[in-house]
Write a protein that holds these residues in place. Structure first.
Motif, PDB file in Angstrom:
ATOM      1  N   GLN A   1       0.835  -1.200   0.000  1.00 21.73           N
ATOM      2  CA  GLN A   1       0.000   0.000   0.000  1.00 21.73           C
ATOM      3  C   GLN A   1       0.876   1.258   0.000  1.00 21.73           C
ATOM      4  O   GLN A   1       0.642   2.203  -0.754  1.00 21.73           O
ATOM      5  CB  GLN A   1      -0.906  -0.025   1.230  1.00 21.73           C
ATOM      6  CG  GLN A   1      -2.011   1.009   1.206  1.00 21.73           C
ATOM      7  CD  GLN A   1      -2.877   0.949   2.451  1.00 21.73           C
ATOM      8  OE1 GLN A   1      -2.586   0.235   3.411  1.00 21.73           O
ATOM      9  NE2 GLN A   1      -3.953   1.695   2.439  1.00 21.73           N
ATOM     10  N   GLN A   2       1.919   1.250   0.821  1.00 21.65           N
ATOM     11  CA  GLN A   2       2.812   2.418   0.896  1.00 21.65           C
ATOM     12  C   GLN A   2       3.580   2.625  -0.405  1.00 21.65           C
ATOM     13  O   GLN A   2       3.790   3.757  -0.834  1.00 21.65           O
ATOM     14  CB  GLN A   2       3.809   2.240   2.043  1.00 21.65           C
ATOM     15  CG  GLN A   2       3.216   2.559   3.387  1.00 21.65           C
ATOM     16  CD  GLN A   2       4.264   3.088   4.353  1.00 21.65           C
ATOM     17  OE1 GLN A   2       5.135   3.860   3.974  1.00 21.65           O
ATOM     18  NE2 GLN A   2       4.186   2.686   5.597  1.00 21.65           N
ATOM     19  N   ILE A   3       4.001   1.521  -1.016  1.00 21.76           N
ATOM     20  CA  ILE A   3       4.770   1.628  -2.253  1.00 21.76           C
ATOM     21  C   ILE A   3       3.907   2.253  -3.353  1.00 21.76           C
ATOM     22  O   ILE A   3       4.330   3.176  -4.048  1.00 21.76           O
ATOM     23  CB  ILE A   3       5.287   0.236  -2.681  1.00 21.76           C
ATOM     24  CG1 ILE A   3       6.382  -0.231  -1.709  1.00 21.76           C
ATOM     25  CG2 ILE A   3       5.817   0.263  -4.103  1.00 21.76           C
ATOM     26  CD1 ILE A   3       6.711  -1.694  -1.812  1.00 21.76           C
TER      27      ILE A   3
ATOM     28  N   GLN B   1       1.173   3.993  -2.898  1.00 19.23           N
ATOM     29  CA  GLN B   1       0.858   5.357  -2.471  1.00 19.23           C
ATOM     30  C   GLN B   1       1.970   6.310  -2.893  1.00 19.23           C
ATOM     31  O   GLN B   1       1.716   7.424  -3.369  1.00 19.23           O
ATOM     32  CB  GLN B   1       0.697   5.390  -0.948  1.00 19.23           C
ATOM     33  CG  GLN B   1       0.353   6.747  -0.374  1.00 19.23           C
ATOM     34  CD  GLN B   1      -1.052   7.167  -0.736  1.00 19.23           C
ATOM     35  OE1 GLN B   1      -1.998   6.408  -0.563  1.00 19.23           O
ATOM     36  NE2 GLN B   1      -1.200   8.368  -1.283  1.00 19.23           N
ATOM     37  N   SER B   2       3.198   5.865  -2.754  1.00 20.75           N
ATOM     38  CA  SER B   2       4.337   6.710  -3.103  1.00 20.75           C
ATOM     39  C   SER B   2       4.353   7.021  -4.594  1.00 20.75           C
ATOM     40  O   SER B   2       4.640   8.148  -4.993  1.00 20.75           O
ATOM     41  CB  SER B   2       5.627   6.005  -2.677  1.00 20.75           C
ATOM     42  OG  SER B   2       6.736   6.723  -3.121  1.00 20.75           O
TER      43      SER B   2
ATOM     44  N   ILE C   1       1.706   7.066  -6.535  1.00 22.13           N
ATOM     45  CA  ILE C   1       0.573   7.964  -6.781  1.00 22.13           C
ATOM     46  C   ILE C   1       0.952   9.392  -6.394  1.00 22.13           C
ATOM     47  O   ILE C   1       0.705  10.338  -7.134  1.00 22.13           O
ATOM     48  CB  ILE C   1      -0.671   7.509  -5.983  1.00 22.13           C
ATOM     49  CG1 ILE C   1      -1.153   6.147  -6.491  1.00 22.13           C
ATOM     50  CG2 ILE C   1      -1.783   8.539  -6.089  1.00 22.13           C
ATOM     51  CD1 ILE C   1      -2.206   5.504  -5.622  1.00 22.13           C
TER      52      ILE C   1
END
Lengths: 357, 360
Positions: free
Chosen positions: A239-241, A243-244, A246
């Motif tokens: 999710q963080q990857i 998100q980054s 985006i």
């Protein structure tokens, strides 16, 4: 006195550690890669001579139960393993003519101890999914001397092929190739891929990454990797990857996640940013392992593709046992299982039921 | 004029000696780094999410969002560190236990229910109780059995994830109600992520507690010298015990956010290694890891600095398995700079510099 109490508690803690430690720290691992040994078929011969006839004739014919010792990894390890264990338990039931004992461990030495116990108990077949590839030679030799057939499932080991009767494995490279071939078949003008990898170095990661990497290397004009990161099978990291990416505003139209959990994490990030995904939408979502909930996402057209990693190995094992009971060695030493890839446009509710784990 | 510079250097040296300067300096360094290499890091744009609600998006929002759990955990970890002089390494595993209990209540025995089997608040309260029980377990071992905190919490650290799996019979429940996703996502109509608010509430609560109760004072007293605090009428065991229970509560809140982010749980990887980040946050805040004095603000800022670092590294596409190596560099720098000898040396250099200026 105080020290003694402390020591007692520490000892108790240690017991708790060894008892519960196994499943706790492991990331959901995937079955090991097949040994690249299609040539092993010819080597089936030596084992044949050594297969003693004594216990072979008796059980099946007289309706007696066939004694099977099954050594597996801890079913808590992952959804894959849970499904694998359930499948084996169902297949080797008393109704089917088996007297099966199970031993679970993620540690090689404990598995070897269990194997020795099974050999002493005089099982007819030893089914093994080894935690580690090394260290099995002597115990398998013991099994051979005792006239026990060893069948490896899911994972191969570094031992002489004459020490086991058959090895049933997944072909991770093929899983990756099937997925990439499907993606190519979507005929996009451009492939801007967010590639989320599993734990680096694991067989599943290597196989699933390999196919995509070689495609990008050979067709670099059309295929681009926006980012390639390992999320270690972890949804939150995925999710963080995503998100980054985006946040950076870079364009992408494919998410290639090497398991379902990570695809789910990626989709959570897409949802928060209002990026549409699924059949006919902006972003193609791909996952692996065919969890039931993931196939449901396919059925709902939120994801596009899910590659299978087949945990249902019992039918293959049963076939091998049948042949051995009949007195024949299996035709192939290394048996690669059929594995499917599901497309959201063609998947049916039956598929979800039958292939979901 | 002479007077002026004297008081100026006084403020500076006091600031230099104050704890909060460490995390602030780290934060400043990261901000400057990003300003130089890509100022677009700081852009925040309003968007709408897939549910049609307005949301803010940008790296800064991401940092505030994903740093929430860590900030909440840093609160409890600071208290535990100060009171017991050791750290709780079972935080990640306890998050798995709390999250599992929470989903067990919400989903019932069926891991794929069509609707919630209990209100979310009930599930959350159960998670809080479970978290406090786990905290109490650690607390008893540390405070009353006098086991080193790291060894005592090693038990739950190793067993916790198995316990979590056992609570749900090894199934991975999925919460069907979209409302549950609000806690780790966005509340409709509010463009700031919900975890930011949850963290803010926790921070406000702990500051009110520290301001209006003697918890902070007692914790420091016990951490500095348990026997002298006992002679002064405190109960050091109880204070240590309470600090672990408070951490248990923080863990339950973090578990709510973590499970809500994806509306499901994966026992073996949820909140993996988060305990190390929480301890790092406390260390980044300049708090002595051997217990005693603490500065809550510094720890919380430390938590956000860690997330800032993580997000920055992701932005620059640093391979995510190398993240821990970068964190290790931070730890090394921190340890060196927080060593009393180094700080004294810097302080004296600084004094010389400002002193000379005053004379001139």
């Amino acid at each position: 006195m105080k020290k003694k109490v402390l020591a007692a508690i520490m000892a108790a803690a240690m017991v708790a550690l060894t008892a519960c430690g196994g499943a706790a720290a492991t990331a959901p691992a995937e079955p090991a890669a097949p040994a690249a040994e299609p040539a092993a078929t010819e080597e089936a011969a030596p084992a044949e001579e050594e297969a003693p006839a004594e216990e072979e004739a008796a059980p099946a014919a007289s309706g007696e139960l066939i004694k099977v010792g099954i050594i597996n990894n801890d079913p808590n390890e992952s959804g894959y393993r849970t499904a694998n264990d359930k499948d084996l338990k169902a297949a080797f039931s008393e109704e089917n003519g088996f007297d099966a004992s199970f031993a679970y461990s993620l540690k090689n030495d404990e598995q070897i101890t269990a194997a020795q116990k099974f050999i002493q108990d005089g099982v007819d077949y030893l089914l093994l999914s080894a935690a580690d590839t090394a260290g099995w030679d002597s115990v398998l030799k013991d099994a051979q001397d005792a006239g026990i057939h060893v069948i490896l499932f899911d994972r191969t080991i570094d031992a002489d092929p004459s020490l086991y009767s058959a090895s049933i494995v997944s072909d991770m490279d093929k899983e990756g190739e099937t997925a990439v071939a499907w993606l190519e078949g979507q005929n996009l003008d451009e492939y801007n891929v967010i590639h989320i990898q599993g734990v680096m170095g694991s067989a599943a990661q290597k196989g699933r990454s390999g196919a995509l990497d070689s495609k990008v290397a050979s067709d670099g004009d059309k295929w681009k990797i926006v980012t390639q990161q390992t999320a270690e099978w972890n949804a939150e990291k995925a999710q963080q990857i995503v998100q980054s990416v985006i946040d950076s505003g870079e364009k992408f139209n494919v998410i290639y996640a090497e398991n379902d959990d990570m695809a789910k994490g990626a989709v959570a990030a897409l949802d928060a940013a209002n990026i549409s995904h699924g059949v006919g939408k902006d972003v193609i979502v791909m996952g692996f392992d065919c969890n039931k909930w993931a196939l449901q996402e396919l059925l709902d057209q939120n994801w596009n593709y899910d590659g299978q990693c087949n945990p249902f190995q019992s039918e293959y094992i049963l076939k091998v046992i049948d042949e051995l009971q009949a007195g024949n060695e299996p035709a192939e030493k290394t048996i690669v299982m059929n594995e499917k890839g599901f497309d959201a446009t063609t998947i049916t509710a039956d598929d979800v039921e039958n292939y979901g784990i | 004029m002479n007077n002026n510079s004297k008081s100026g250097s006084g403020v500076l040296s006091r600031l230099l000696r104050s704890q909060i300067v460490i995390p602030l300096a780290a934060l400043l360094l990261l901000i400057i780094f990003n300003l130089i290499f890509d100022p677009s890091f700081f852009v925040i744009t309003p968007k709408t999410n897939s549910a049609g609600n307005p949301v803010l998006s940008g790296y800064l929002i991401t940092i505030l969002d994903y740093g929430s759990e860590l900030a909440i955990l840093a609160i409890g970890m600071t208290l535990v560190t100060a009171a017991s002089g050791g750290q709780d390494i079972s935080v990640g595993a306890t998050i798995a236990i709390c999250g599992s209990a929470l989903l067990r209540v919400l989903c019932g025995a069926n891991s794929r229910p069509d609707q919630l089997q209990a209100p979310i608040i009930v599930g959350f309260l159960v998670a809080c109780i479970v978290g406090m029980i786990c905290g109490a377990f650690n607390g008893v071992l540390v405070a009353y059995f006098k086991i080193q905190p790291m060894v005592a919490t090693l038990i739950l650290f190793t067993a916790g994830r198995s316990i979590a799996a056992w609570i749900n019979n090894n199934e991975l429940p999925i919460v069907p109600d979209p409302k549950y996703a609000y806690f780790g996502g966005f509340i409709p109509g509010i463009p700031v992520p919900a975890p930011v608010f949850i963290a803010a509430i926790c921070i406000i609560v702990i500051f009110l507690v520290l301001k209006f109760t003697t918890l902070g004072l007692y914790t420091q007293a016990v951490g500095i010298n348990p026997s002298s605090s006992r002679l002064n009428g405190l109960n050091p065991e109880l204070v240590k015990f309470i600090s672990f229970v408070i951490l248990g509560l923080c863990v339950a809140v973090a578990a709510l956010i973590k499970t809500s982010r994806l509306s499901t749980i994966n026992y073996s990887v949820i909140a993996k290694d988060i305990e190390m980040d929480a301890i790092l946050a406390v260390a980044l805040g300049g708090n002595p890891l051997g217990g005693g004095k603490f500065n809550m603000w510094a720890s919380i800022i430390g938590a956000y600095v860690i997330q800032f670092l993580t997000t920055t590294l992701y932005k620059f596409k640093v391979s995510s398995d190398a993240l821990s190596a970068y964190k290790a560099v931070v730890v090394i720098v921190l340890v060196v700079f927080s060593a009393p000898t180094v700080r004294e040396w810097i302080g004296s250099k600084f004094k010389k510099l400002t002193g000379k200026k005053g004379v001139a």
